[in-house]
Design an enzyme around this catalytic site. Structure first.
Site, PDB file in Angstrom:
ATOM      1  CE  LYS A 256      -8.270   2.684   3.121  1.00 55.95           C
ATOM      2  NZ  LYS A 256      -8.758   3.538   2.687  1.00 55.95           N
TER       3      LYS A 256
ATOM      4  CG  ASP B 272     -11.093   4.342   5.892  1.00 53.85           C
ATOM      5  OD1 ASP B 272     -10.684   5.263   6.198  1.00 53.85           O
ATOM      6  OD2 ASP B 272     -11.141   4.412   4.511  1.00 53.85           O
TER       7      ASP B 272
ATOM      8  CG  HIS C 176      -1.889   1.350   1.049  1.00 53.26           C
ATOM      9  ND1 HIS C 176      -3.234   0.944   0.630  1.00 53.26           N
ATOM     10  CD2 HIS C 176      -1.425   2.603   1.672  1.00 53.26           C
ATOM     11  CE1 HIS C 176      -3.863   2.219   0.733  1.00 53.26           C
ATOM     12  NE2 HIS C 176      -2.803   3.149   1.356  1.00 53.26           N
TER      13      HIS C 176
ATOM     14  CB  SER D 102      -8.193   6.073   6.888  1.00 46.37           C
ATOM     15  OG  SER D 102      -7.814   5.463   5.526  1.00 46.37           O
TER      16      SER D 102
ATOM     17  NE  ARG E  86      -9.635  11.805   8.086  1.00 45.58           N
ATOM     18  CZ  ARG E  86      -8.797  10.492   7.236  1.00 45.58           C
ATOM     19  NH1 ARG E  86      -8.654   9.526   6.287  1.00 45.58           N
ATOM     20  NH2 ARG E  86      -6.663  10.963   6.492  1.00 45.58           N
TER      21      ARG E  86
HETATM   22  N1  URA Z   1      -4.888   6.792   2.260  1.00 41.59           N
HETATM   23  C1  URA Z   1      -6.337   6.025   2.804  1.00 41.59           C
HETATM   24  O1  URA Z   1      -6.733   5.110   2.708  1.00 41.59           O
HETATM   25  N2  URA Z   1      -6.823   7.000   3.801  1.00 41.59           N
HETATM   26  C2  URA Z   1      -6.371   7.617   3.868  1.00 41.59           C
HETATM   27  O2  URA Z   1      -6.568   8.867   5.121  1.00 41.59           O
HETATM   28  C3  URA Z   1      -4.752   8.363   3.768  1.00 41.59           C
HETATM   29  C4  URA Z   1      -4.696   7.688   2.413  1.00 41.59           C
END
Ligand code: URA
Length: 435
Positions: free
Chosen positions: A187, A161, A82, A183, A168
């Site tokens: 995931k 999220d 990621h 966040s 946000r």
């Molecule tokens: N990527 C994400 O998945 N969440 C965030 O808050 C920032 C970048």
């Protein structure tokens, strides 16, 4: 328990309990806590922070707000990566096939671009027909069958999220370390991978503008990984200038495919090999980094990584002939070239401004629901540290809408600085956390 009390507690810099965090996330997911209260709470977190225990509780509450993929039936480690987001970051499209060609399962859910920061899913959709919306069953069946899936974020995974991120984005509470860490990790935990390589970007085109905050974000995410029994390491990598030479969806896809044919710009090649090698290392597919690098480089040399990308594309209904003949991918109607205004050394190629110029061209979204034009973008002909002569090509701007080109060019001219004195090319790898 009342949301108001939890908001005021965080406003007054107190620590929230696991029960309070769970109450808030559960109530928000079930639409019982309104956006305005959640926004006030997010701003209190943005301003006052959270300790590691609160962040872990928040992550697990968000991960448990929906389905958690059960991939325990697989006979080997499932590995994921990621990136915290940047400009020109098409790494997943090259790295996932390389790692899968080494025999590991790569099951990955990726995001769309938002603002100046690009997203893997938009880049993959430059391939005509490529389908990114997969059900959980399709995801698991494809992973079993061909060892690789690149899909969009399922709405069933970490729905808290999805809601909170949109809120946000509209309330100035994106750049908060506890909120970003929870966040991302919620995931990743929900998507079921056993081992995760995080690529934490640092610099002008990243959420984290300085190395200290990037290191803090990386440490928090590695800690959450440990507490949730996942193997997690984080690489810190530079994002002052775009990664590679291409910015824009189809242009980046071309660069990612060329990487698999061994034809990539040096920084992008090195970044891909490094991320892929760490994925092999934490999945125990190699016993040291040198060996891991040799294994991933071999998948480029023998064509197996490119074949894996074709297999993936076919499984997800994309037109594989576009990967063999890259000129069949979407192409912009016009190209305008920006020339170097003076002789010297490139000292700045501001990734954020270049990303914003790409949005102006139509290659990114100002709002989540905006459509994007896959064919537009920018090709860099020089990188920081390179010497350029007056009149030499600096940037090619690929565009379709003549009414936006001047705006984009004005922006791009601000993104580039040329110094008379030599400039050292900046380091790309800025550290590894959690090895
Ligand atoms: N990527 C994400 O998945 N969440 C965030 O808050 C920032 C970048």
């Amino acid at each position: 328990m009342r949301a108001l009390d939890i908001i005021t507690k965080k406003r007054d810099q107190q620590t929230l309990s696991k029960e309070e965090i769970h109450f808030l996330i559960d109530g928000y997911t079930r639409h019982q806590i309104p956006d305005y209260q959640m926004a006030a709470w997010a701003m209190a977190v943005q301003l006052n922070g959270m300790n590691h225990e609160e962040i872990t509780d928040l992550t697990l509450a968000m991960a448990n707000s929906g389905e958690i993929l059960d991939l325990s039936s697989f006979d080997s480690v499932i590995v994921d990566k990621h990136s915290t987001g940047g400009v020109g970051d098409k790494t997943t499209i090259s790295v996932a096939p390389m790692v899968a060609a080494c025999g590991l399962y790569v099951g990955k859910m990726s995001g769309r671009g938002l603002g100046y920061s690009g997203g893997t899913i938009d880049k993959l959709e430059s391939i005509p027909g490529f389908k990114v919306a997969l059900s959980t069953d399709q995801f698991i069946t494809q992973l079993q069958k061909i060892g690789i899936v690149l899909a969009g974020q399922s709405l069933d995974l970490a729905p808290a999220d999805g809601k909170l991120y949109a809120l946000r984005d509209a309330t100035g509470t994106v750049p908060s370390i506890p909120l970003i860490a929870s966040s991302i990790m919620s995931k990743k935990i929900a998507a079921g991978a056993d081992a995760i390589v995080l690529d934490v970007k640092v610099g002008k085109g990243a959420f984290m503008k300085d190395i200290d905050s990037a290191r803090e974000l990386a440490e928090v995410m590695v800690e959450i990984g440990k507490l949730s029994n996942r193997r997690v390491i984080a690489l810190l990598s530079a994002m002052d200038q775009p990664l590679g030479n291409a910015v824009g969806n189809a242009l980046e896809l071309v660069e990612a495919v060329k990487m698999l044919k061994g034809e990539a710009p040096a920084d992008y090649y090195e970044h891909c090999i490094s991320i892929a090698a760490y994925m092999l290392l934490i999945a125990n597919k190699a016993n040291n980094l040198k060996n891991a690098r040799q294994l991933v480089e071999a998948t480029v040399k023998d064509g197996s990584a490119f074949n894996k990308l074709c297999e993936l594309t076919e499984a997800q209904h994309g037109d594989t002939s576009c990967l063999i003949d890259l000129s069949k991918l979407p192409k912009a109607s016009y190209v305008e070239t920006i020339l170097a205004p003076q002789t010297g050394y490139i000292s700045e190629l501001n990734a954020q401004i270049i990303g914003e110029a790409c949005v102006v061209l139509g290659g990114g979204r100002a709002k989540k629901e905006d459509n994007i034009d896959p064919s537009v973008g920018i090709i860099l002909h020089a990188k920081i540290g390179d010497r350029v002569e007056e009149g030499q090509k600096l940037l090619d701007v690929h565009y379709n809408r003549p009414q936006v080109i001047q705006d984009a060019i004005d922006k791009l001219k601000l993104a580039v600085k040329i110094d008379e004195l030599p400039v050292e090319p900046p380091p790309h790898n800025l550290g590894v956390i959690g090895l």
